[in-house]
Write a protein that holds these residues in place. Structure first.
Motif, short mmCIF file in Angstrom:
data_model
loop_
_atom_site.label_atom_id
_atom_site.label_comp_id
_atom_site.label_asym_id
_atom_site.label_seq_id
_atom_site.Cartn_x
_atom_site.Cartn_y
_atom_site.Cartn_z
N LEU A 1 0.82 -1.21 0.00
CA LEU A 1 0.00 0.00 0.00
C LEU A 1 0.86 1.26 0.00
N LEU A 2 0.40 2.25 -0.75
CA LEU A 2 0.94 3.61 -0.70
C LEU A 2 -0.13 4.48 -0.05
N VAL A 3 0.20 5.11 1.06
CA VAL A 3 -0.75 5.96 1.78
C VAL A 3 -0.16 7.36 1.82
N ILE A 4 -0.75 8.28 1.07
CA ILE A 4 -0.16 9.59 0.86
C ILE A 4 -0.79 10.64 1.78
N ASP A 5 0.07 11.41 2.46
CA ASP A 5 -0.36 12.46 3.39
C ASP A 5 -1.43 11.97 4.35
N PRO A 6 -1.15 10.90 5.08
CA PRO A 6 -2.17 10.35 5.98
C PRO A 6 -2.49 11.30 7.13
N GLU A 7 -3.78 11.50 7.37
CA GLU A 7 -4.26 12.33 8.46
C GLU A 7 -4.42 11.47 9.70
N ALA A 8 -3.98 11.99 10.84
CA ALA A 8 -4.18 11.26 12.09
C ALA A 8 -5.66 11.09 12.38
N GLY A 9 -6.49 11.98 11.84
CA GLY A 9 -7.93 11.89 12.08
C GLY A 9 -8.69 11.11 11.02
#
Length: 353
Positions: A118-126
């Motif tokens: 998986l590529l997860v771009i600019d993940p938000e903590a929320g």
């Protein structure tokens, strides 16, 4: 070689190794000496060898695809579209397809059965989808670090976002600004968090109060214009505005024009409107304008806007390359790599294009 398809056996014979050694060398697996691995890869490139990706997937019981998770606002931002194209291009070089995941995400188990990583771009903590993605049971590479709790290791490709905003603040100060403002993005991504923190820390370090205003992560030009007009009306001493969200800087320029502020200078006087003298109007103090994300909106603005070029296509490639390296055992699952940015100075800060 003739025009027939080059096989793994051809590579092995040309490199003087067994077929199994050639396979291990090209996949980055097995106990193969570094010199042998380099020789086999050089021979494969010279012969034009392309692995049979379908057969390789069967041997590895893999899906031949990786998932790409972007922020929910990504579909209208040029930055993320370029990033996605870069990731797709690089993944295809390793025979992998890219599956764009719905912003809401899905259960980790279901995702793991569909993709190899998986590529997860600019993940938000929320973002409620992110924990399940990070714990899906497949290798994960994040574009920027995830600031929330995570059960398993993940690799990352990161930019020095504090340094990029510092460079912008230093630049407008060198061009004459004494009261800079930053329109920083809301949210809990590493990028947004770093920009807000840097605006404050830079001001403290330089003894300058930075006027910090928070705008949506994907603020539109209209939202940037509204925030800038309110800012400049309430605090006319502001002589530089640095706008973070991708594509929103033209809104800052519109606000400046509406208030008679001459973009690209810190002085007053002159005419803001081109055309016959009777249509010209005097301007107030100048205003330097810059952006944290370069793109068509900044390059095509009038005047062109000084901005940080985050090289999104190259960034997407770097994220996909790290994931490919992890899947091929060429990198550890918690590897962190750096991505370089550059400052593009233009007329909006009184700089040559």
């Amino acid at each position: 070689m003739t025009s027939r398809t080059v096989t793994l056996l051809d590579v092995a014979r040309a490199a003087g190794v067994s077929k199994s050694t050639a396979s291990d060398a090209l996949q980055g697996s097995g106990r193969v000496a570094e010199a042998t691995r380099d020789r086999v890869r050089a021979v494969a490139e010279e012969l034009g060898y392309r692995p049979n990706s379908a057969a390789r997937r069967l041997r590895r019981a893999s899906t031949g695809a990786v998932g790409l998770h972007l922020p929910a606002t990504a579909t209208r931002l040029d930055y993320y579209m370029n990033l996605a194209f870069g990731a797709v291009e690089r993944a295809q070089e390793d025979g992998l397809d890219v599956v764009l995941l719905a912003p809401s995400g899905a259960a980790g188990g279901r995702i793991a059965s569909r993709v190899d990583g998986l590529l997860v771009i600019d993940p938000e903590a929320g973002d409620s989808a992110v924990p399940g993605l990070l714990d899906a049971g497949v290798p994960v590479v994040t574009g920027e670090r995830y600031l929330g709790p995570s059960a398993g290791p993940s690799a990352a490709v990161v930019c020095d976002n504090a340094a990029s905003l510092t460079a912008l603040l230093d630049h407008v100060t060198e061009r004459g600004a004494r009261r800079p403002a930053v329109l920083a993005p809301s949210g809990s991504s590493a990028w947004a968090t770093a920009l807000r923190a840097t605006a404050r820390s830079w001001g403290l370090a330089h003894g300058v109060e930075v006027a910090l205003r928070t705008v949506p992560f994907a603020a539109t030009p209209a939202e940037a214009e509204e925030t800038t007009r309110a800012l400049l009306t309430a605090d006319p001493a502001v002589d530089a505005v640095i706008c973070a969200p991708d594509g929103s800087a033209p809104g800052v320029l519109r606000a400046a024009a509406a208030l008679g502020r001459d973009a690209g200078t810190t002085g007053g006087g002159g005419a803001a409107a081109a055309g016959p003298p009777e249509n010209a109007r005097p301007t107030g103090p100048g205003l330097l304008v810059a952006a944290c994300v370069d793109g068509p909106a900044t390059r095509g603005a009038e005047p062109p806007v000084t901005a940080v070029d985050l090289r999104p296509a190259a960034y997407g490639r770097a994220c996909a390359e790290l994931l490919c390296d992890i899947l091929a055992d060429r990198a550890a699952p918690d590897t962190v790599r750096r991505h370089a940015w550059s400052l593009e100075t233009r007329a909006s800060t009184g700089s040559p294009g």
